[in-house]
Design a protein around this motif. Structure first.
Motif, mmCIF file in Angstrom:
data_model
loop_
_atom_site.group_PDB
_atom_site.id
_atom_site.type_symbol
_atom_site.label_atom_id
_atom_site.label_comp_id
_atom_site.label_asym_id
_atom_site.label_seq_id
_atom_site.Cartn_x
_atom_site.Cartn_y
_atom_site.Cartn_z
ATOM 1 N N ASN A 173 4.807 7.794 -7.198
ATOM 2 C CA ASN A 173 6.149 8.350 -7.344
ATOM 3 C C ASN A 173 7.227 7.276 -7.208
ATOM 4 N N ASP A 174 8.359 7.495 -7.882
ATOM 5 C CA ASP A 174 9.537 6.652 -7.715
ATOM 6 C C ASP A 174 10.225 7.070 -6.413
ATOM 7 N N CYS A 175 10.242 6.172 -5.446
ATOM 8 C CA CYS A 175 10.744 6.523 -4.110
ATOM 9 C C CYS A 175 11.918 5.650 -3.687
ATOM 10 N N GLU B 28 14.208 7.538 -1.309
ATOM 11 C CA GLU B 28 13.606 7.770 0.011
ATOM 12 C C GLU B 28 13.463 6.474 0.800
ATOM 13 N N THR C 293 6.709 9.205 2.784
ATOM 14 C CA THR C 293 7.101 8.360 1.656
ATOM 15 C C THR C 293 5.986 7.396 1.279
ATOM 16 N N ALA D 140 0.919 7.702 -4.445
ATOM 17 C CA ALA D 140 0.675 8.655 -5.540
ATOM 18 C C ALA D 140 1.404 8.254 -6.816
ATOM 19 N N ALA E 9 3.710 9.257 -0.881
ATOM 20 C CA ALA E 9 4.317 9.461 -2.201
ATOM 21 C C ALA E 9 4.258 8.190 -3.036
#
Length: 381
Positions: A314-316, A319, A306, A312, A309
């Motif tokens: 990303n909407d996490c 997670e 995570t 990078a 991610a």
């Protein structure tokens, strides 16, 4: 435990440096800090000198400009110290309070405060929680009203880590009572010593005893307009944004604590004899510890994946909420089993496992209770 393949040489050097610091400068003194109820300021300044307090902040202000994976390493290694109060003192400063300034500060605010924050000369706290507003941030009642070139702040904050000894506080207050709190909340920078701002009392806790925690009172505190942090009425969203960083950090801290508990328990059961053999020779014990090791390994993999991610872009949220829910509960399961396998010795005050059991309990509460996190996951399934 097998090294994470995603780590770079820079990550590994950083982790090794942290481990040396914890072994040489934290563990020998941790019991004293627990008794004192605070971490000495010189320790935090030392962490600043070593570059630990500005991991992801710009080099311009003294930071290291590393990534979220480095932050996870930092939290995990502080958790492995076995002193949750020490870990959370540093982590609130680096990853729960000061990011509000880093994310939303004006150039002047950043230049004024960030160098001292990264160097450990000024310690930060974030003041959101109130008697009637914990995980439900929308429930805050502290108010700020505009009066000329100042905002006048009135209210009360509770359970504030670094609240007693902090220097700089990021305080959430309602600025538009006609709007929903999600559209009418603002964050203010409040310096220690501002007239009307007082520490009402330090709070006594069952765990994290080396972390100072306080109730704060604001009575007609006048805050210059240039001490507004971010957008007026935009504070709710800033808090929600920073929760993602806070929660992955708490998950990593919890798994560091779990690793330490398993480590000392494995040493104990392989040495302790009962019924003519070591405890490790008992199938029930070694299988239970093996199961907990596997669960911790899986949780750590989720945390590191995570972190990548997040870096990078990303909407996490899903997670990160899973990490907080999973790790907050898992660390308590690990502690229960590890204390159980220490027997009566593990119930004695002054033993490492007894302290770690107390410290771990709040991991399922603070930063977003497990039940709240599960609802955040459910919204995104």
């Amino acid at each position: 435990m097998t090294d994470m393949p995603l780590l770079t040489d820079e990550h590994r050097i950083f982790r090794d440096q942290l481990r040396r610091f914890v072994e040489n400068e934290v563990r020998p003194h941790g019991d004293t800090w627990e008794a004192d109820g605070q971490i000495p300021r010189e320790v935090l300044r030392r962490m600043g000198e070593l570059g630990f307090l500005g991991i992801r902040y710009p080099e311009t202000y003294g930071g290291a400009e590393m990534d979220t994976v480095a932050t996870v390493i930092f939290a995990e290694e502080l958790g492995r110290s076995g002193y949750g109060g020490f870990a959370i003192t540093a982590l609130v400063h680096t990853d729960m309070a000061s990011p509000h300034l880093a994310n939303a500060g004006t150039p002047d605010q950043l230049a004024r405060y960030m160098p001292d924050i990264i160097a450990g000369r000024k310690i930060t706290a974030v003041a959101v929680t109130e008697p009637d507003a914990g995980s439900d941030v929308s429930g805050i009642k502290t108010r700020a009203q505009l009066d000329g070139n100042h905002w006048v702040l009135n209210g009360r904050k509770l359970y504030i880590t670094n609240g007693v000894l902090g220097d700089l506080y990021f305080v959430a207050a309602r600025t538009d009572m006609a709007q929903k709190s999600s559209r009418g909340t603002t964050i203010f920078i409040v310096e220690k010593g501002t007239p009307g701002f007082t520490v009402a009392r330090p709070l006594d806790k069952s765990g994290w005893r080396s972390s100072d925690t306080a109730e704060l009172i604001f009575e007609d505190v006048r805050i210059p307009a240039d001490q507004v942090l971010g957008q007026i009425d935009g504070g709710f969203y800033a808090i929600m944004q920073n929760f993602q960083n806070e929660r992955i950090v708490l998950g990593a801290q919890a798994m560091g604590e779990a690793l330490r508990a398993l480590e000392i328990t494995l040493d104990y059961v392989k040495d302790r004899k009962a019924f003519g053999a070591t405890l490790w020779d008992k199938q029930a014990i070694r299988q239970r510890l093996s199961q907990r090791w596997a669960e911790v390994a899986a949780a750590r993999a989720l945390i590191y994946q995570t972190a990548l991610a997040m870096d990078a872009g990303n909407d996490c949220v899903r997670e990160v909420s899973a990490i907080k829910a999973l790790c907050g509960d898992l660390v308590n399961k690990v502690m229960y089993d590890c204390q159980q396998f220490h027997g009566g010795f593990g119930y004695m005050s002054g033993t490492e496992i007894e302290r770690m059991v107390r410290d771990a309990r709040v991991q399922a509460i603070g930063g977003g209770a497990t039940e709240v996190m599960l609802e955040e996951i459910a919204k995104r399934l």
